[in-house]
Design an enzyme around this catalytic site. Sequence first.
Site, PDB file in Angstrom:
ATOM      1  N   LYS A  35      49.507  35.914   7.132  1.00  0.00           N
ATOM      2  CA  LYS A  35      48.837  34.956   7.979  1.00  0.00           C
ATOM      3  C   LYS A  35      48.577  33.643   7.137  1.00  0.00           C
ATOM      4  O   LYS A  35      48.484  33.676   6.195  1.00  0.00           O
ATOM      5  CB  LYS A  35      47.732  35.534   8.744  1.00  0.00           C
ATOM      6  CG  LYS A  35      46.568  36.051   7.819  1.00  0.00           C
ATOM      7  CD  LYS A  35      45.424  36.812   8.746  1.00  0.00           C
ATOM      8  CE  LYS A  35      44.548  37.227   7.955  1.00  0.00           C
ATOM      9  NZ  LYS A  35      43.073  37.244   8.540  1.00  0.00           N
ATOM     10  N   ARG A 133      33.686  42.552  15.634  1.00  0.00           N
ATOM     11  CA  ARG A 133      34.441  41.386  15.868  1.00  0.00           C
ATOM     12  C   ARG A 133      35.527  41.767  16.992  1.00  0.00           C
ATOM     13  O   ARG A 133      35.203  42.213  18.136  1.00  0.00           O
ATOM     14  CB  ARG A 133      35.195  41.064  14.519  1.00  0.00           C
ATOM     15  CG  ARG A 133      35.569  39.611  14.192  1.00  0.00           C
ATOM     16  CD  ARG A 133      35.872  39.295  12.893  1.00  0.00           C
ATOM     17  NE  ARG A 133      37.251  39.734  12.465  1.00  0.00           N
ATOM     18  CZ  ARG A 133      37.483  39.586  11.387  1.00  0.00           C
ATOM     19  NH1 ARG A 133      37.183  39.019  10.342  1.00  0.00           N
ATOM     20  NH2 ARG A 133      38.987  40.230  11.133  1.00  0.00           N
ATOM     21  N   TYR A 262      33.075   7.217  -5.950  1.00  0.00           N
ATOM     22  CA  TYR A 262      32.138   6.808  -5.020  1.00  0.00           C
ATOM     23  C   TYR A 262      30.580   7.502  -5.529  1.00  0.00           C
ATOM     24  O   TYR A 262      30.230   8.387  -5.939  1.00  0.00           O
ATOM     25  CB  TYR A 262      32.411   7.640  -3.736  1.00  0.00           C
ATOM     26  CG  TYR A 262      33.700   6.940  -2.958  1.00  0.00           C
ATOM     27  CD1 TYR A 262      33.534   5.743  -2.576  1.00  0.00           C
ATOM     28  CD2 TYR A 262      34.624   7.792  -2.847  1.00  0.00           C
ATOM     29  CE1 TYR A 262      34.761   5.101  -1.964  1.00  0.00           C
ATOM     30  CE2 TYR A 262      35.914   7.171  -2.288  1.00  0.00           C
ATOM     31  CZ  TYR A 262      35.933   6.133  -1.822  1.00  0.00           C
ATOM     32  OH  TYR A 262      36.857   5.429  -1.085  1.00  0.00           O
ATOM     33  N   MET A 310      39.209  11.310  -1.698  1.00  0.00           N
ATOM     34  CA  MET A 310      40.463  12.099  -0.625  1.00  0.00           C
ATOM     35  C   MET A 310      41.674  12.221  -1.724  1.00  0.00           C
ATOM     36  O   MET A 310      42.403  13.133  -1.588  1.00  0.00           O
ATOM     37  CB  MET A 310      40.669  11.092   0.280  1.00  0.00           C
ATOM     38  CG  MET A 310      41.557  11.744   1.373  1.00  0.00           C
ATOM     39  SD  MET A 310      42.098  10.844   2.732  1.00  0.00           S
ATOM     40  CE  MET A 310      40.334  10.678   3.433  1.00  0.00           C
TER      41      MET A 310
HETATM   42  C1  LIG Z   1      42.480  42.220  10.506  1.00  0.00           C
HETATM   43  C2  LIG Z   1      42.800  42.187   8.987  1.00  0.00           C
HETATM   44  N1  LIG Z   1      43.501  43.117   8.198  1.00  0.00           N
HETATM   45  C3  LIG Z   1      43.843  42.862   7.222  1.00  0.00           C
HETATM   46  C4  LIG Z   1      43.336  41.763   6.627  1.00  0.00           C
HETATM   47  C5  LIG Z   1      43.769  41.578   4.895  1.00  0.00           C
HETATM   48  O1  LIG Z   1      42.545  41.717   4.136  1.00  0.00           O
HETATM   49  P1  LIG Z   1      42.530  41.404   2.611  1.00  0.00           P
HETATM   50  O2  LIG Z   1      43.228  39.769   2.519  1.00  0.00           O
HETATM   51  O3  LIG Z   1      41.114  41.358   2.136  1.00  0.00           O
HETATM   52  O4  LIG Z   1      43.332  42.351   2.006  1.00  0.00           O
HETATM   53  C6  LIG Z   1      42.703  40.602   6.970  1.00  0.00           C
HETATM   54  C7  LIG Z   1      42.308  39.527   6.160  1.00  0.00           C
HETATM   55  O5  LIG Z   1      41.460  38.807   6.708  1.00  0.00           O
HETATM   56  C8  LIG Z   1      42.364  40.943   8.494  1.00  0.00           C
HETATM   57  O6  LIG Z   1      42.041  40.122   9.124  1.00  0.00           O
END
Ligand SMILES: Cc1ncc(COP(=O)(O)O)c(C=O)c1O
Length: 369
Positions: A35, A133, A262, A310
């Site tokens: 992700k 969550r 700056y 920037m």
């Molecule tokens: C639901 C979930 N599973 C797994 C992971 C992976 O975690 P990590 O990057 O600590 O291995 C994340 C990362 O934020 C997550 O949100």
Amino acid sequence: MLRAVARIDTGAVQRNCARLAAELAGGAELCAVVKADGYGHGADACAAAALTGGATRLAVATGAEAAQIGRRFAHVPLLTMGALGPEDLDAALSAGSAVAVWRDGFLRHVADRARAQGSTARVHVKYDSGMGRLGNREPAEVLALLGACAESPDLEPAGLWTHFATADEPGSAFFDEQLARFTAVAEEAKAEFPGIIVHAANSAAVFRDRRSHFDMARCGVAVYGLDPFQGNPAERGLSPALSLRSYVADVKRFEPGDSAGYGRTWQADAPTLVGVLPLGYGDGVRRGLSNNAEVLVQGRRHPLVGTVSMDNVTVDLGPETDVEPGDEAVLIGSQGEEAILAEELAARLGTINYEITCGISARVPRVEG
Ligand SMILES: Cc1ncc(COP(=O)(O)O)c(C=O)c1O
């Protein structure tokens, strides 16, 4: 002489995955979490490297990410882990991704959309064992959701999962509490739905407790060679995959009292030479690093001086330097014998390595090699 570039060592991603896969207990599968564009490293290239290294599954957070990864890796089981609105859900299902469910209303919606698409949705029911969550807190409801999947022609009960809140805090008793809660629900679920996979571990949990590995571990940060405990990744056999590089665009002489940037937050107190690097917070070099970081040039550490702009930062090269315009500058990564870890910048900023690499902005090209 690229203005700013994130070099991605996909060989390191591959080795990190081999390391993680070897760590997993009893044939548990490695799911590489790609992700947020692979934690800022580039999702496609890292997913490919992770699969070569031993990952057998992939996970993302959003519908758009599922569409991107599903297109390229159609043969690899994919899980979209996030909460999904209607558009995200359609995108995830069309990409052939499994989706996370923890409420009955959403489960019915998933069934409707899967039917409309002429497919069967694979569902991973999420149990909130303490993260507070996403997920359902009631074990009975979790089991009922799996049962509803099994009864629906549009759904397949594919998984049961949870996420730890304190896996990265050594000695946290709450981790053991979550693990105990999840283990109890997982045992019941497996007895009733033997085809499902159960999963809980993130990177920290993989290293911390083999009992958390179950059928699969969802690893993100360690895949990229970042340390889940904010220490030195080498101590866990992990190699950082990302380096952030720029170059010295100009070198100029400073006399005592001359200031850089700056607000004049730094002034030379003796004659010195200052190098200007053409990247800044627009590239993800956080302003909190003003007068609070070091940069590698010619294999040596030089203090970042003045306020991060920037598009520019300035470094004090000292009164006698062999550094010249055009020399490479490294903000994260190694040069010669020296290295600056994302963990070092995170500590300086009071944050975590995840935020450092995710924060490298879209205008920085990710280049393999
Ligand atoms: C639901 C979930 N599973 C797994 C992971 C992976 O975690 P990590 O990057 O600590 O291995 C994340 C990362 O934020 C997550 O949100």
